[in-house]
Design a protein around this motif. Structure first.
Motif, short mmCIF file in Angstrom:
data_model
loop_
_atom_site.label_atom_id
_atom_site.label_comp_id
_atom_site.label_asym_id
_atom_site.label_seq_id
_atom_site.Cartn_x
_atom_site.Cartn_y
_atom_site.Cartn_z
N ARG A 248 0.83 -1.19 0.00
CA ARG A 248 0.00 0.00 0.00
C ARG A 248 0.87 1.24 0.00
N ALA A 249 0.27 2.35 -0.46
CA ALA A 249 1.01 3.61 -0.49
C ALA A 249 1.32 4.03 0.95
N PRO A 250 2.28 4.94 1.14
CA PRO A 250 2.66 5.33 2.49
C PRO A 250 1.48 5.77 3.36
N LEU A 251 0.44 6.32 2.78
CA LEU A 251 -0.71 6.72 3.60
C LEU A 251 -1.81 5.64 3.58
N TYR A 252 -1.42 4.40 3.28
CA TYR A 252 -2.31 3.22 3.31
C TYR A 252 -3.37 3.21 2.22
N ASP A 253 -3.30 4.13 1.31
CA ASP A 253 -4.26 4.22 0.23
C ASP A 253 -3.54 4.94 -0.90
N PRO A 254 -3.59 4.56 -2.12
CA PRO A 254 -4.20 3.37 -2.72
C PRO A 254 -3.46 2.07 -2.40
N VAL A 255 -4.01 1.00 -2.98
CA VAL A 255 -3.42 -0.32 -2.80
C VAL A 255 -2.81 -0.78 -4.13
#
Ligand SMILES: Nc1nc2c(ncn2[C@@H]2O[C@H](COP(=O)(O)OP(=O)(O)O)[C@@H](O)[C@H]2O)c(=O)[nH]1
Lengths: 77, 729
Positions: free
Chosen positions: A46-53
């Protein structure tokens, strides 16, 4: 065997798509990229901010937002 | 008539590389009629045989949902190219064949260029091109666009196809019992009614009715609404049936069957894979670091800073050359031309105007070169991936970041290349919102104004105020973007679903072509308009000029000083005379320039606007400077200098201007603050406005950004000023 929405999948978890619950433009985009029932996928990260996947599918990497992954149901071992 | 080849294929399949390989330097870029999608055309010459090559936008499918897809399919049916070369990425076969099948279903004369066979080979994928060709019924030619491998074969095949002009046999795949039955019922009727069949194959029309394709439905409705409704009814019936029996939509069934068909091809022994398909390649290992939770963002900041420095440090060098060159042309012109309006027009209008246009060229070139590297290597997609969370919150897209940074997200960029950087965005609404908000960033031309005001009024806290202004600009831009996305550009976010292409080394040739293309477009299109507008702005700040009586008054004053010793007959500005005499003369020059400016159209506007701007604390001098700032934000400082009758040499040196402002009774920190806020938000300079209009595809958006931004700026500045007043500042 459990069914869950793709958003809930952990990093590096694999599974098989069991249903796509979106219609319209989003549903179309999802399917055009090869996300169709029966296809095996793996959550790559996942991206560093948990979104996107990021997903591994058919030998390439796709990304989508979590709220788009919410329409994809996956069967996992 | 020269036959046409259309190049089609998925994004990242190597289309651009193949196009360059086929056409060399014989290419030009335009737009498809009525839309802002780029259209590249070129000529292929082979042993004296000429073919025209058109590069279609890269797409994954041919639906009516995205502009690119509609453009591609409209071109194919309306222009009827003799050959359609479909570039299929051999290392990503399934997704690429998905599009290929749709071309075949349209009955197009397809020739498949099986590209990137080198990559496929490295990954242990072996594809039997001959078998694939026999199966699909079209030529399949393995290529490596990067090295030119297979190019000769491809050209020969395309030529043969163009000369033969053979009818492509119909290609049909099964969509399951329910849909096949509906298709079998609809297709013959469509044929009998000649319903849209002059452009599309009958079965394809039927398929699109089942898919509920908006474009075809509306075309069909215009053509024969009764029959169109009949087809729609059949479609609805199948749709309800599918919903009830298998809980699916026709669209979904169609996609499933297409991929199912592709699977069956692959299973027939045409493709050999040595490894598990989802094993990780080098590219994925790089991603483990590049998109890592902590390392990723750090690396990204470093890369963006690097791009920024590259553009504005190295770009400044040729900008300096251009400036010196135009300075020299201006000097030469003023030396040879007699004093008067003509001289003023040539020097201040034409030369400065042309300089203004061309002055941006090096920046645009450097910026596009840098962005091309990031784009072609695949890194840009990772930036979008990492930042999307933040930007999607404001109705933008992860890829918007590039445009913001280049425009001055890190203070000191330029909105012109920033606006052009939005081209890498494929989502129309997000792109428009980005276009309209990047001008809020603090470009290099706004910086001298901030520096001047901060030096004059906030000299103890320079760094803090600079940071504050940067934050205000970002916050403002994101909030306005959100506001726009909720009002004028409202609509669902465009799906983010996209590919992260494997990392690749960009080719130097590709980078140069990419860079030059975009730069040339800027020069050609923006250039003409910008020159015109700069002449108008020059006229506004010059005319109608001072009445004769006033001018002779200034002349008399000059004479009076010159009459004083030492005596001289030379022109006053060439006078070597005493220091005192010189500065007095200069003061008169300054006073005359001030009077002239005040009397000009811009000056009168400035005075007329006072009734509005006094709410924000600006007097007419500031207003004129702001009007001048529309030409280019740099002009604000020099115009302010003239308005305070500073001599030219002094005005350029902002130290004395900042002294003047600090001592002026009309100025105080509150006014400076209000003015800074105003400058952050008010209308983009006209070069940017021209570019916004070009990129958005309509002058409406250019005008919109001028009006909206200025209104917003005035409201914010007035708020700050009035609140400040109320608090006693
Ligand atoms: N290894 C390899 N790389 C290729 C080939 N064709 C194109 N590329 C590279 O793939 C990347 C994407 O190509 P480009 O032409 O921009 O793709 P487009 O998006 O389809 O226009 C570039 O870095 C090319 O240099 C090929 O046949 N083999």
């Amino acid at each position: 065997m459990t069914r869950l929405m793709m958003r809930k999948m952990k990093d590096n978890q694999t599974g098989t798509i069991s249903a796509i619950k979106a219609g319209g433009e989003l549903g179309r985009r999802i399917r055009d990229m090869g996300l169709i029932p029966g296809r095996s996928i793996k959550v790559q990260g996942r991206a560093p901010l948990y979104d996107p996947v990021a997903l591994r599918i058919m030998g390439s990497t796709l990304t989508m937002r979590n709220n788009e992954a919410d329409y994809i149901e996956v069967e996992t071992e | 008539m020269v036959p046409t080849i259309a190049l089609a294929g998925n994004p990242n399949s190597g289309k651009t590389t193949l196009f360059n390989e086929l056409t060399g330097s014989r290419q030009h870029v335009g737009n498809y009629p009525g839309v802002t999608v780029e259209k590249k055309e070129g000529t292929l010459v082979n042993n004296g045989y000429r073919m025209s090559v058109v590069d279609l936008p890269g797409t994954y499918s041919l639906t009516a949902y995205s502009l690119e897809e509609v453009v591609a399919r409209d071109f194919l049916v309306n222009e009827k190219p003799e050959v359609v070369i479909d570039i299929v990425d051999a290392s990503n076969l399934e997704r690429n064949l998905y599009l290929a099948i749709q071309f075949l279903e349209m009955g197009l004369p397809v020739c498949i260029a099986l590209n990137m066979v080198d990559v496929a080979q490295k990954r242990g994928i072996e594809i039997d091109a001959e078998k694939l060709s026999a199966f699909l019924g079209v030529p399949v030619i393995p290529t490596v666009a990067r090295t030119g491998l297979g190019k000769k074969d491809l050209i020969a095949t395309a030529r043969r196809m163009a000369e033969e002009d053979r009818k492509q046999s119909l290609f049909e795949i099964s969509y399951g019992d329910d849909l096949d039955r509906a298709l079998a019922k609809m297709t013959p009727e469509i044929e009998i009614h000649h319903f849209l069949t002059e452009t599309y194959p009958a079965r394809w029309v039927a398929l699109k009715y089942l898919e509920n394709d908006k474009q075809i439905l509306s075309k069909g409705h215009q053509k024969n609404s009764a029959f169109s409704e009949k087809l729609e009814t059949i479609g609805k019936k199948v749709s309800t049936h599918l919903k009830a029996t298998v809980n699916s939509y026709p669209e979904a069934m169609i996609a499933d069957h297409r991929y199912g068909y592709i699977n069956s091809i692959i299973k027939q022994g045409m493709v050999h894979r040595q490894h598990d398909q989802n094993r990780l390649y080098t590219s994925d290992k790089i991603d483990k670091i590049v998109t890592h939770r902590f390392l990723g963002p750090i690396l990204m900041i470093a890369v963006l800073l690097g791009l920024y420095h590259f553009t504005f440090t190295y770009g400044e060098i040729p900008v300096g050359w251009f400036a010196r060159f135009f300075g020299w042309v201006g000097d030469t012109a003023s030396f040879y031309l007699p004093d008067g309006h003509l001289k003023s027009l040539v020097v201040a209008g034409v030369v400065d105007g042309a300089g203004g246009v061309l002055g941006f060229v090096p920046l645009i070139m450097f910026m596009f070169f840098g962005i091309s590297i990031l784009e072609d290597s695949g890194y840009l997609a990772r930036v979008a991936f990492m930042l999307d969370r933040v930007f999607s919150l404001f109705g933008l897209h992860g890829s918007s970041v590039m445009a913001f940074i280049v425009s001055g997200g890190i203070a000191g960029g330029c909105a012109v290349p920033g606006v052009m950087a939005t081209r890498t965005l494929r989502s129309p609404r997000e792109r428009l919102a980005t276009l309209l908000t990047v001008p809020f960033m603090n470009c290099g031309a706004k910086l001298p104004v901030f520096a001047l005001l901060i030096a004059a009024f906030f000299s103890e806290n320079e760094a803090i105020f600079m940071l504050l202004i940067t934050i205000v600009a970002w916050g403002g831009a994101l909030l306005v973007a959100k506001l726009l996305r909720l009002t004028v550009i409202k609509g669902e976010p465009t799906p983010f679903v996209m590919e992260l292409p494997p990392y690749r080394f960009p080719t130097f040739k590709g980078l140069l072509i990419h860079t030059w293309e975009r730069t040339w477009q800027y020069i050609k299109k923006a250039g003409t308009v910008i020159l015109g507008v700069s002449i108008i702005l020059w006229a506004m700040m010059t005319y109608p000029g001072l009445p004769e009586s006033k001018r002779s008054e200034f002349a008399k004053q000059r004479e009076a000083i010159m009459a004083a010793p030492p005596p001289s007959t030379a022109r006053p500005d060439k006078l070597p005379g005493k220091e005192a005499g010189l500065s007095e003369l200069a003061a008169i020059d300054g006073a005359e320039a001030e009077a002239n400016l005040k009397n000009s159209i811009a000056g009168r506007m400035g005075i007329a606007l006072e009734s509005l701007t006094r709410w924000a604390g600006f007097d007419w001098r500031t207003n004129i400077a702001l009007v001048g700032g529309f030409a280019a934000k740099e002009v604000i400082v020099s115009t302010l200098g003239t308005a305070y009758s500073l001599v030219e040499a002094d005005a350029a040196n902002s130290g004395s201007l900042s002294q003047t402002l600090a001592n002026s009774p009309k100025w105080r920190p509150l006014v400076a603050l209000s003015l800074m806020i105003f400058i952050v938000f008010y209308t983009p300079c006209f070069v940017t406005v021209v570019c916004i209009s070009r990129e958005a595809g309509s002058w409406k958006w250019g005008v919109f950004s001028m009006v909206l931004n200025t209104l917003l700026a005035l409201i914010l500045a007035a708020l700050i000023f009035q609140i400040g007043l109320a608090l006693g500042y």
